[in-house]
Design a protein around this motif. Structure first.
Motif, PDB file in Angstrom:
ATOM      1  N   PRO A   1       8.244  -3.335 -12.241  1.00  0.00           N
ATOM      2  CA  PRO A   1       6.793  -3.318 -12.440  1.00  0.00           C
ATOM      3  C   PRO A   1       5.999  -3.527 -11.159  1.00  0.00           C
ATOM      4  O   PRO A   1       4.785  -3.315 -11.135  1.00  0.00           O
ATOM      5  CB  PRO A   1       6.562  -4.465 -13.430  1.00  0.00           C
ATOM      6  CG  PRO A   1       7.702  -5.403 -13.182  1.00  0.00           C
ATOM      7  CD  PRO A   1       8.871  -4.535 -12.828  1.00  0.00           C
ATOM      8  N   GLU A   2       6.662  -3.927 -10.075  1.00  0.00           N
ATOM      9  CA  GLU A   2       5.972  -4.149  -8.805  1.00  0.00           C
ATOM     10  C   GLU A   2       5.834  -2.868  -7.980  1.00  0.00           C
ATOM     11  O   GLU A   2       5.117  -2.846  -6.979  1.00  0.00           O
ATOM     12  CB  GLU A   2       6.723  -5.216  -7.984  1.00  0.00           C
ATOM     13  CG  GLU A   2       6.735  -6.587  -8.639  1.00  0.00           C
ATOM     14  CD  GLU A   2       5.332  -7.127  -8.868  1.00  0.00           C
ATOM     15  OE1 GLU A   2       4.505  -7.036  -7.946  1.00  0.00           O
ATOM     16  OE2 GLU A   2       5.061  -7.614  -9.983  1.00  0.00           O
ATOM     17  N   ILE A   3       6.541  -1.815  -8.383  1.00  0.00           N
ATOM     18  CA  ILE A   3       6.461  -0.548  -7.662  1.00  0.00           C
ATOM     19  C   ILE A   3       5.476   0.367  -8.375  1.00  0.00           C
ATOM     20  O   ILE A   3       5.555   0.549  -9.593  1.00  0.00           O
ATOM     21  CB  ILE A   3       7.838   0.132  -7.571  1.00  0.00           C
ATOM     22  CG1 ILE A   3       8.821  -0.739  -6.799  1.00  0.00           C
ATOM     23  CG2 ILE A   3       7.718   1.502  -6.899  1.00  0.00           C
ATOM     24  CD1 ILE A   3      10.228  -0.179  -6.745  1.00  0.00           C
ATOM     25  N   CYS A   4       4.548   0.929  -7.624  1.00  0.00           N
ATOM     26  CA  CYS A   4       3.575   1.865  -8.186  1.00  0.00           C
ATOM     27  C   CYS A   4       4.089   3.285  -8.003  1.00  0.00           C
ATOM     28  O   CYS A   4       4.294   3.743  -6.875  1.00  0.00           O
ATOM     29  CB  CYS A   4       2.218   1.691  -7.491  1.00  0.00           C
ATOM     30  SG  CYS A   4       0.959   2.838  -8.078  1.00  0.00           S
ATOM     31  N   PHE A   5       4.321   3.975  -9.112  1.00  0.00           N
ATOM     32  CA  PHE A   5       4.768   5.363  -9.077  1.00  0.00           C
ATOM     33  C   PHE A   5       3.577   6.274  -9.361  1.00  0.00           C
ATOM     34  O   PHE A   5       2.830   6.047 -10.318  1.00  0.00           O
ATOM     35  CB  PHE A   5       5.859   5.607 -10.126  1.00  0.00           C
ATOM     36  CG  PHE A   5       7.125   4.851  -9.867  1.00  0.00           C
ATOM     37  CD1 PHE A   5       8.122   5.380  -9.059  1.00  0.00           C
ATOM     38  CD2 PHE A   5       7.333   3.597 -10.425  1.00  0.00           C
ATOM     39  CE1 PHE A   5       9.299   4.680  -8.810  1.00  0.00           C
ATOM     40  CE2 PHE A   5       8.502   2.889 -10.188  1.00  0.00           C
ATOM     41  CZ  PHE A   5       9.477   3.428  -9.379  1.00  0.00           C
ATOM     42  N   VAL A   6       3.371   7.291  -8.518  1.00  0.00           N
ATOM     43  CA  VAL A   6       2.267   8.226  -8.709  1.00  0.00           C
ATOM     44  C   VAL A   6       2.799   9.646  -8.759  1.00  0.00           C
ATOM     45  O   VAL A   6       3.793   9.978  -8.104  1.00  0.00           O
ATOM     46  CB  VAL A   6       1.202   8.101  -7.591  1.00  0.00           C
ATOM     47  CG1 VAL A   6       0.542   6.747  -7.628  1.00  0.00           C
ATOM     48  CG2 VAL A   6       1.805   8.360  -6.215  1.00  0.00           C
ATOM     49  N   GLY A   7       2.138  10.480  -9.546  1.00  0.00           N
ATOM     50  CA  GLY A   7       2.571  11.866  -9.654  1.00  0.00           C
ATOM     51  C   GLY A   7       1.616  12.659 -10.519  1.00  0.00           C
ATOM     52  O   GLY A   7       0.479  12.235 -10.761  1.00  0.00           O
ATOM     53  N   VAL A   8       2.077  13.802 -10.983  1.00  0.00           N
ATOM     54  CA  VAL A   8       1.290  14.619 -11.911  1.00  0.00           C
ATOM     55  C   VAL A   8       2.099  14.792 -13.192  1.00  0.00           C
ATOM     56  O   VAL A   8       3.320  14.764 -13.183  1.00  0.00           O
ATOM     57  CB  VAL A   8       0.921  15.992 -11.310  1.00  0.00           C
ATOM     58  CG1 VAL A   8       0.004  15.829 -10.108  1.00  0.00           C
ATOM     59  CG2 VAL A   8       2.157  16.781 -10.912  1.00  0.00           C
ATOM     60  N   ASN A   9       1.374  14.939 -14.308  1.00  0.00           N
ATOM     61  CA  ASN A   9       1.997  15.049 -15.639  1.00  0.00           C
ATOM     62  C   ASN A   9       2.881  13.843 -15.944  1.00  0.00           C
ATOM     63  O   ASN A   9       3.953  13.978 -16.549  1.00  0.00           O
ATOM     64  CB  ASN A   9       2.812  16.337 -15.771  1.00  0.00           C
ATOM     65  CG  ASN A   9       1.965  17.578 -15.685  1.00  0.00           C
ATOM     66  OD1 ASN A   9       0.821  17.587 -16.126  1.00  0.00           O
ATOM     67  ND2 ASN A   9       2.513  18.632 -15.101  1.00  0.00           N
TER      68      ASN A   9
ATOM     69  N   THR B   1       0.812  -1.217   0.000  1.00  0.00           N
ATOM     70  CA  THR B   1       0.000   0.000   0.000  1.00  0.00           C
ATOM     71  C   THR B   1       0.845   1.266   0.000  1.00  0.00           C
ATOM     72  O   THR B   1       0.338   2.340   0.278  1.00  0.00           O
ATOM     73  CB  THR B   1      -0.939   0.024   1.227  1.00  0.00           C
ATOM     74  OG1 THR B   1      -0.151   0.055   2.421  1.00  0.00           O
ATOM     75  CG2 THR B   1      -1.845  -1.193   1.243  1.00  0.00           C
ATOM     76  N   THR B   2       2.115   1.139  -0.289  1.00  0.00           N
ATOM     77  CA  THR B   2       2.999   2.306  -0.278  1.00  0.00           C
ATOM     78  C   THR B   2       3.553   2.553  -1.678  1.00  0.00           C
ATOM     79  O   THR B   2       4.454   1.846  -2.124  1.00  0.00           O
ATOM     80  CB  THR B   2       4.168   2.107   0.705  1.00  0.00           C
ATOM     81  OG1 THR B   2       3.657   1.735   1.975  1.00  0.00           O
ATOM     82  CG2 THR B   2       4.973   3.391   0.837  1.00  0.00           C
ATOM     83  N   PRO B   3       3.017   3.552  -2.369  1.00  0.00           N
ATOM     84  CA  PRO B   3       3.558   3.888  -3.685  1.00  0.00           C
ATOM     85  C   PRO B   3       4.765   4.801  -3.541  1.00  0.00           C
ATOM     86  O   PRO B   3       5.112   5.229  -2.440  1.00  0.00           O
ATOM     87  CB  PRO B   3       2.397   4.635  -4.345  1.00  0.00           C
ATOM     88  CG  PRO B   3       1.759   5.351  -3.201  1.00  0.00           C
ATOM     89  CD  PRO B   3       1.896   4.419  -2.005  1.00  0.00           C
ATOM     90  N   VAL B   4       5.380   5.092  -4.656  1.00  0.00           N
ATOM     91  CA  VAL B   4       6.489   6.044  -4.689  1.00  0.00           C
ATOM     92  C   VAL B   4       6.009   7.283  -5.438  1.00  0.00           C
ATOM     93  O   VAL B   4       5.587   7.190  -6.596  1.00  0.00           O
ATOM     94  CB  VAL B   4       7.722   5.447  -5.404  1.00  0.00           C
ATOM     95  CG1 VAL B   4       8.841   6.490  -5.496  1.00  0.00           C
ATOM     96  CG2 VAL B   4       8.206   4.201  -4.681  1.00  0.00           C
ATOM     97  N   GLY B   5       6.037   8.418  -4.748  1.00  0.00           N
ATOM     98  CA  GLY B   5       5.725   9.661  -5.436  1.00  0.00           C
ATOM     99  C   GLY B   5       6.848   9.992  -6.403  1.00  0.00           C
ATOM    100  O   GLY B   5       8.024   9.811  -6.077  1.00  0.00           O
ATOM    101  N   LEU B   6       6.491  10.434  -7.601  1.00  0.00           N
ATOM    102  CA  LEU B   6       7.498  10.755  -8.612  1.00  0.00           C
ATOM    103  C   LEU B   6       7.129  12.071  -9.278  1.00  0.00           C
ATOM    104  O   LEU B   6       6.007  12.243  -9.745  1.00  0.00           O
ATOM    105  CB  LEU B   6       7.589   9.638  -9.658  1.00  0.00           C
ATOM    106  CG  LEU B   6       8.713   9.754 -10.695  1.00  0.00           C
ATOM    107  CD1 LEU B   6       9.116   8.363 -11.191  1.00  0.00           C
ATOM    108  CD2 LEU B   6       8.310  10.603 -11.896  1.00  0.00           C
ATOM    109  N   MET B   7       8.070  12.990  -9.285  1.00  0.00           N
ATOM    110  CA  MET B   7       7.900  14.271  -9.969  1.00  0.00           C
ATOM    111  C   MET B   7       9.231  14.633 -10.635  1.00  0.00           C
ATOM    112  O   MET B   7      10.285  14.120 -10.240  1.00  0.00           O
ATOM    113  CB  MET B   7       7.534  15.377  -8.978  1.00  0.00           C
ATOM    114  CG  MET B   7       6.170  15.230  -8.331  1.00  0.00           C
ATOM    115  SD  MET B   7       4.822  15.672  -9.419  1.00  0.00           S
ATOM    116  CE  MET B   7       5.112  17.414  -9.626  1.00  0.00           C
TER     117      MET B   7
END
Length: 201
Positions: A97-105, A51-57
């Motif tokens: 592929p097992e890590i979920c990266f979330v961000g904007v743009n 349940t812990t994604p990685v924020g990416l910007m």
């Protein structure tokens, strides 16, 4: 040039965001990104879970200058503009592929990282899209929507991130205020992503 053994002690900072202490590390040498225990990617990996994604910007000048990665209260700023080379460990991390990266743009930055640095992020999603998919609200996806409004939909209270951060991201050193302004978006993205992923279980 500063010897590599001293670099883990440099580029460390802590900033306060909404009452939380965020530990920030700025790295600009490939050797520090993941090879030294207790620095770089080795700090980020342990907290990553189901349940812990990685924020990416990404912040850019002529091309991507600062790659921001955020997990829980840890932020790693990879100074691509000053890197001596792109380390293999960073490429492997982003292509996991097992890590979920979330961000904007995310679509835009994914293209820019591939084009300028041959870095591919295999599993990334726009944080607004993630929220819209969970709540099945297609109208929630639109350009210009603030992260504070998106966070409110998942029960989080966030200060609205600044519309503009006036920082020269090609600089070598940043003030505490510049770092705080710079990481607000990526920190907010991983908070929202964590809340959604926790609700999926």
């Amino acid at each position: 040039m500063i010897p590599t053994r001293f670099l883990p002690k440099l580029g460390c900072d802590t900033v306060q965001i909404q009452g939380f202490t965020i530990h920030v590390r700025l790295v600009d040498r490939a050797a520090v990104v993941g090879a030294v225990v207790g620095t770089g990617l080795s700090e980020l990996k342990p907290p990553i879970g189901k349940t812990t994604p990685v924020g990416l910007m990404v912040y850019r000048f002529d091309k991507p200058a600062i790659l921001q990665l955020c997990v829980a209260t840890l932020c790693l700023l990879v100074h691509l503009a000053h890197m001596d080379s792109i380390p293999d460990c960073l490429e492997r991390f982003l292509s996991d592929p097992e890590i979920c990266f979330v961000g904007v743009n995310m679509i835009h930055w994914h293209f820019q990282l591939c084009y300028d640095y041959s870095i591919e992020c295999k599993s990334c999603i726009e944080v607004i899209e993630l929220v819209a998919r969970y709540f099945q609200k297609p109208k929630s996806i639109h350009i210009g929507r603030g992260l504070a409004a998106v966070a409110a939909e998942v029960g989080l209270s966030l200060e609205e991130s600044p519309k503009k951060v006036d920082v020269d991201w090609q600089a070598i050193v940043f003030s505490d205020e510049q770092i705080k302004l710079g990481i607000q978006y990526v920190y907010a993205c991983q908070l929202i992503g964590s809340k959604i992923l926790a609700m999926l279980l």
